[in-house]
Design a protein around this motif. Sequence first.
Motif, PDB file in Angstrom:
ATOM      1  N   ALA A  13     -11.965  -7.045 -23.389  1.00 53.06           N
ATOM      2  CA  ALA A  13     -10.490  -6.206 -23.992  1.00 53.06           C
ATOM      3  C   ALA A  13      -9.339  -6.929 -24.109  1.00 53.06           C
ATOM      4  O   ALA A  13      -8.906  -6.785 -24.830  1.00 53.06           O
ATOM      5  CB  ALA A  13      -9.769  -4.833 -22.620  1.00 53.06           C
ATOM      6  N   TYR A  14      -9.831  -8.013 -22.749  1.00 51.81           N
ATOM      7  CA  TYR A  14      -7.854  -9.158 -23.209  1.00 51.81           C
ATOM      8  C   TYR A  14      -8.382  -9.646 -24.335  1.00 51.81           C
ATOM      9  O   TYR A  14      -8.011  -9.606 -25.278  1.00 51.81           O
ATOM     10  CB  TYR A  14      -8.605 -10.142 -21.854  1.00 51.81           C
ATOM     11  N   ASP A  16     -10.319  -8.656 -26.975  1.00 48.08           N
ATOM     12  CA  ASP A  16     -10.383  -7.515 -28.048  1.00 48.08           C
ATOM     13  C   ASP A  16      -8.400  -7.574 -28.380  1.00 48.08           C
ATOM     14  O   ASP A  16      -8.182  -7.978 -29.256  1.00 48.08           O
ATOM     15  CB  ASP A  16     -11.319  -6.399 -28.204  1.00 48.08           C
ATOM     16  N   GLN A  17      -8.346  -7.551 -27.553  1.00 48.68           N
ATOM     17  CA  GLN A  17      -6.371  -7.027 -27.583  1.00 48.68           C
ATOM     18  C   GLN A  17      -5.523  -7.998 -27.491  1.00 48.68           C
ATOM     19  O   GLN A  17      -4.228  -8.162 -28.400  1.00 48.68           O
ATOM     20  CB  GLN A  17      -6.020  -6.556 -26.487  1.00 48.68           C
ATOM     21  N   THR A  20      -5.793 -12.666 -30.268  1.00 46.36           N
ATOM     22  CA  THR A  20      -5.133 -12.572 -31.544  1.00 46.36           C
ATOM     23  C   THR A  20      -3.952 -13.077 -32.590  1.00 46.36           C
ATOM     24  O   THR A  20      -3.605 -13.504 -31.473  1.00 46.36           O
ATOM     25  CB  THR A  20      -5.227 -11.396 -31.775  1.00 46.36           C
TER      26      THR A  20
END
Length: 55
Positions: A13-14, A16-17, A20
């Motif tokens: 989750a880290y 992916d979010q 970036t």
Amino acid sequence: MNPMAEPNKYLKAYNDQLRTDAETPSAIQVEKLDVLRLATFAGGRGFITYRDLGS
């Protein structure tokens, strides 16, 4: 339940979010070099990050 499943879930989750453009919002340039992201900021400051090193 696999005891490593929970940490891996949070790491995914880290990645992916946050690994970036959200990680370098004030960068004046971001270049992708294989798995690395090279960010340049005002004044010539730099930052290197990655999303996944395949581990």
